[in-house]
Design an enzyme around this catalytic site. Structure first.
Site, PDB file in Angstrom:
ATOM      1  CG  ASP A 123      -2.055  -0.922   1.214  1.00  0.00           C
ATOM      2  OD1 ASP A 123      -2.265  -1.565   0.186  1.00  0.00           O
ATOM      3  OD2 ASP A 123      -2.772  -1.001   2.229  1.00  0.00           O
ATOM      4  NE  ARG A 179      -4.780  -1.626  -4.158  1.00  0.00           N
ATOM      5  CZ  ARG A 179      -4.387  -1.987  -2.927  1.00  0.00           C
ATOM      6  NH1 ARG A 179      -3.920  -1.088  -2.079  1.00  0.00           N
ATOM      7  NH2 ARG A 179      -4.445  -3.244  -2.548  1.00  0.00           N
TER       8      ARG A 179
END
Ligand code: FAD
Length: 303
Positions: A123, A179
């Protein structure tokens, strides 16, 4: 205004009350609850990326404990055949305490996932972490090209140049896997776009760059406009199904999510679980202050 005020009071409200509103966004406190939520999503044709909540640590002992929790998570989920992968936040492994120790812990996690033919997504956190998280990703990618991915935030002014910088790592055999999301942290204008439309435009520019350069794109948004524009781009550029997926957060816009699944695209839901759900929840609720109205109603009902 009142909503915002209430949202800011959330951390001081009783935990039990916050849970009433949080359970929509969190799978639960235990690994069993994370497994159950993931299996139920799998039954609907949706894959998952599982996250153990706990980004706020102050010691390396906590970082080590978090690594062991991920070991258990990876063992359980891969042994039980859950369709999905794993998301990690480097600060949970001590990024802001000792970045070498942090790298070693994340290396162990990715090595375990790789041994199971699985995948770990790093992340992206706030702007003080971006350089360090890009660096960790690059090092791990050279050792585990198929098993590690990164997040890029469309609100960051640097995102396209990060893509250009990492283009050289891309290969046809192991497409680099990003992402792409809007970005969730409060950042100064010097590093981040602040306008809603500017962020949307940079999101689509980043996505186009990824498709043009044959990178794998995990399109992480609940913004219907961006979902529609992404689908248009996929159609116009004839992007094969093995080069993209859509991602959404647990409990957010389930109807939009289902419509994407029904159209035959891969959707992955980010499933957070863990005992440290409180800080995560108050952040989610702050993002959507309208929900605070329900909290104040519940306060009155509870008398
Ligand atoms: C799978 C996934 C992983 C992510 N990982 C990261 C990361 O690593 N780093 C990072 O900085 N950010 C991450 N994010 C968060 C992201 O950056 C955005 O803050 C968040 O997704 C909201 O942006 P949006 O694109 O959905 O658009 P918005 O414009 O914020 O939302 C569009 C619409 O979606 C709905 N919606 C959005 N959020 C909520 C909510 N909480 N509750 C109810 N409805 C809602 C509303 O209807 C809203 O109008 C991630 C998001 C997703 C989906």
């Amino acid at each position: 205004m009142l909503n915002k005020l209430i949202a800011n009071m959330l951390p001081y409200m009783p935990k039990k009350l916050i849970w009433v509103f949080s359970k929509r966004y969190i799978a639960g406190e235990t690994i069993e609850e994370g497994l159950l939520a993931s299996k139920l999503l799998n039954e609907k044709g949706i894959e998952v990326t599982v996250d153990v909540l706990g980004e706020f640590i102050t010691t390396l002992d906590e970082a080590e404990a978090n690594m062991h929790e991920y070991f258990e998570l990876i063992e359980r989920f891969t042994n039980e055949g859950v369709k999905g992968n794993f998301s990690i936040k480097p600060t949970m492994f001590g990024l802001l305490i000792d970045k070498d120790v942090c790298f070693n812990y994340i290396h162990e996690i990715v090595a375990l996932a790789a041994s199971k033919n699985s995948f770990v997504r790093i992340d992206m956190e706030d702007s003080q972490c971006v350089d360090m998280e890009v660096e960790i990703f690059k090092k791990l990618r050279s050792e585990f090209p198929k098993n590690v991915g990164l997040v890029l935030q469309a609100y960051m002014r640097r995102t396209i140049s990060d893509l250009e910088d990492m283009k050289e790592l891309n290969t046809a055999a192991s497409p680099i896997n990003f992402r792409l999301c809007k970005g969730i942290y409060v950042e100064p204008e010097s590093v981040a776009f602040k306008g809603y439309e500017e962020v949307r435009a940079n999101f689509l520019a980043g996505l186009k760059y990824m498709f043009e350069n044959k990178m794998y794109a995990a399109i992480a948004t609940h913004d219907k406009y961006l979902v529609d524009e992404s689908l248009k781009m996929i159609g116009e550029m004839n992007i094969p199904k093995n080069m993209y997926e859509f991602q959404m957060l647990y409990g957010v816009t389930p109807e939009l999510r289902q419509s994407i699944v029904d159209d035959g695209h891969l959707v992955r839901v980010y499933v957070p679980y863990g005992i440290k759900w409180f800080r995560y929840s108050t952040r989610r609720l702050k993002e959507n202050p309208k929900m605070a109205q329900h909290i104040i109603k519940a306060l009155f009902i509870r008398g």
